[in-house]
Structures are given as structure tokens and as C-alpha cells.
Design an enzyme around this catalytic site. Structure first.
Site, PDB file in Angstrom:
ATOM      1  N   PRO A 155       3.961 -11.576  26.177  1.00  0.00           N
ATOM      2  CG  PRO A 155       4.247 -12.626  24.119  1.00  0.00           C
ATOM      3  CD  PRO A 155       3.452 -11.546  24.796  1.00  0.00           C
ATOM      4  CD  GLU A 156       6.502 -10.910  31.989  1.00  0.00           C
ATOM      5  OE1 GLU A 156       7.506 -10.935  32.724  1.00  0.00           O
ATOM      6  OE2 GLU A 156       5.335 -11.019  32.438  1.00  0.00           O
TER       7      GLU A 156
END
Length: 276
Positions: free
Chosen positions: A2-3
């Protein structure tokens, strides 16, 4: 992994649902997920405390408690933090469960167990170097075209590798780096220091644009990412280059290519992002 957009989506939902609730008990199913302090110390740090807010810095989730202490989650590749209103979970990879006042729970699940959980006091934040040394984030007042140019002009590394270095810019990962470079028309192997002021301004605008779009679309889900409700994002349907090797460029029709930059798979359009 996840960014920034994905972690921000999680943060917003969990802040809305969990803030103001007291942590009544913990179910620590995999003690090694907790990196600091030891299991009993962590239990003592959080049990009986009220959740003040769910914050975020870069890719870290920061569960702020009413006494100023924090629980820091780094989801890494397959971590997820989900609010369960009934307190029950069907996640077979649930590792730590925070039982909340009123019967709900926060469930930290992690398939590959690469994520980390730290319970820290304010004076202990410096121990998490990735958090303490993180650069300014996209969409923040500190992240300006001037900052990007001045920082990039001192670095010989490929611009793709520069964007992924959290010391320079916090929160950008592989997906959004590729997307931003495409929109800016910059080849991922260009040395960071070779970019002109005009190119840095264009890249700054593109970084902010792709991050904002990712948040608007609820994040990007290819396999593991789940939002705070356990659902998926839709931004994968709107990507320009990432994960589209061999497919036609949405701008010029040329086949998207994939190379490796700094050990990371990198997608780009050879026509729209010509090497100089």
C-alpha cells in the site's frame, strides 16, 4: 505494498469509526508482529487507553492514544488493518486484534507477516528511522517545485529511484512513481540531477495529480490491498502504464515497456517518455 493513497483511505475510515473508543483488550495471535516493546509492555501501553485519532505519515498508520502514545503500523507488502463492527473476523491471517469499547474491533491481518507494529511514547519516535527521517509528502505545503528541484539536482541516481526514496519524498511507491513519470513525460532512467526546473515543476504537478487521483478512486488493488472496511479500490482501472506491459499507451498507442530500475519493475511508454 500500500502506498500513500491506500494508507490515507484506510486512515480516513478508521479515524471515523474508531476515534473515541477505548481499547478494552488485545488478542495477540502472533507476538513477533509486535516489534516494540515486548508483548506485555505493549499490552500495558494500549489496554484501557482511548483512541484519540488515526493519523498517517507517508505509508505509516499512527494510532494516537489519549495519553500521547502511539501504535505505529507499517503494512508493507500484505498487511491490512480493518474495522470490524461486530468484533468478529473471518480473516484466517489475523495477527493482532484490538477489542474496542462497544464490541467492535480493529483487526491487523498479514498474510506474509512482513509488516510491523510498534507501541511508542513520544520520545521514542526517533527509533523508527523510516518515520523520523521521512521527507515531505505530496499534497503538502512542504513539497514544492523548488524543493523537488533543489533535492533532485544533488542526486545522480535514476529519477525513478529518487522518487522511491522516502528520505526525499514520503509516501510514493512503485505504482505512483511510474504513473507520475509518465504524466510528466520523463524517462525513469534519467539521472535526477539532469532534470531542469521546468521538468521538476511538471513532475511535481504530476506527482500531486496521481496521488490525489489514487485517493479519489479509493486506492489501487491488484491483490492484497484492502481499505478499512475490507473492500478494494478502483484506481487500477485508470492506470496509464503500471502493470500494462505490452498494452497500447493511452496517449500514443505505443506498447508499454517494462524494465528494472533499482531492482524495481518499472513501466513506461518509450515514445511519450523518450530517453535523452
Amino acid at each position: 505494498m500500500p502506498e500513500m493513497p491506500e494508507v490515507e483511505i484506510i486512515r480516513r475510515y478508521l479515524d471515523k469509526m474508531a476515534a473515541g473508543k477505548k481499547i478494552m483488550d488485545l488478542d495477540i495471535r502472533l507476538p513477533r508482529m509486535i516489534k516494540w516493546p515486548d508483548t506485555e509492555g505493549f499490552r500495558a501501553l494500549v489496554t484501557g487507553r482511548t483512541i484519540k485519532a488515526m493519523n498517517r505519515r507517508g505509508k505509516y498508520l499512527l494510532l494516537e492514544l489519549d495519553n500521547g502514545n502511539e501504535v505505529v503500523f507499517h503494512l508493507r507488502m500484505t498487511g491490512r488493518l480493518v474495522y470490524e463492527p461486530t468484533g468478529k473476523t473471518s480473516d484466517s491471517h489475523a495477527r493482532v486484534i484490538f477489542h474496542l469499547q462497544g464490541g467492535a474491533s480493529l483487526v491487523y491481518g498479514d498474510t506474509r507477516t512482513l509488516g510491523t507494529i510498534h507501541g511508542i511514547r513520544p520520545e521514542e519516535r526517533a527509533m523508527l528511522k523510516g518515520l523520523a527521517e521521512m521527507g515531505p509528502e505530496p499534497l503538502s505545503a512542504e513539497f514544492t517545485p523548488a524543493y523537488l528541484y533543489e533535492t533532485a539536482s544533488k542526486r545522480k541516481v535514476a529519477i525513478k529511484s529518487f522518487l522511491l526514496n522516502q528520505k526525499y519524498i514520503g509516501g510514493i511507491g512503485n505504482i505512483y512513481a511510474d504513473e507520475a513519470l509518465f504524466l510528466a513525460g520523463i524517462h525513469p532512467l534519467r539521472p535526477a540531477q539532469s532534470l531542469s526546473r521546468e521538468e521538476c515543476e511538471r513532475l511535481w504537478e504530476s506527482v500531486n495529480k496521481v496521488i490525489a487521483a489514487g485517493i479519489e478512486d479509493g486506492g489501487t488493488t491488484f491483490r492484497d490491498y484492502q481499505n478499512g472496511e475490507g473492500g478494494q479500490g478502483s484506481h487500477q482501472e485508470h492506470l496509464y502504464v503500471y502493470g500494462r506491459k505490452g498494452e497500447p499507451c493511452r496517449s500514443c498507442g505505443s506498447p508499454i515497456e517494462r524494465i528494472t530500475v533499482g531492482g524495481r519493475g518499472t513501466h513506461f511508454c518509450p515514445k511519450c517518455q523518450e530517453a535523452e
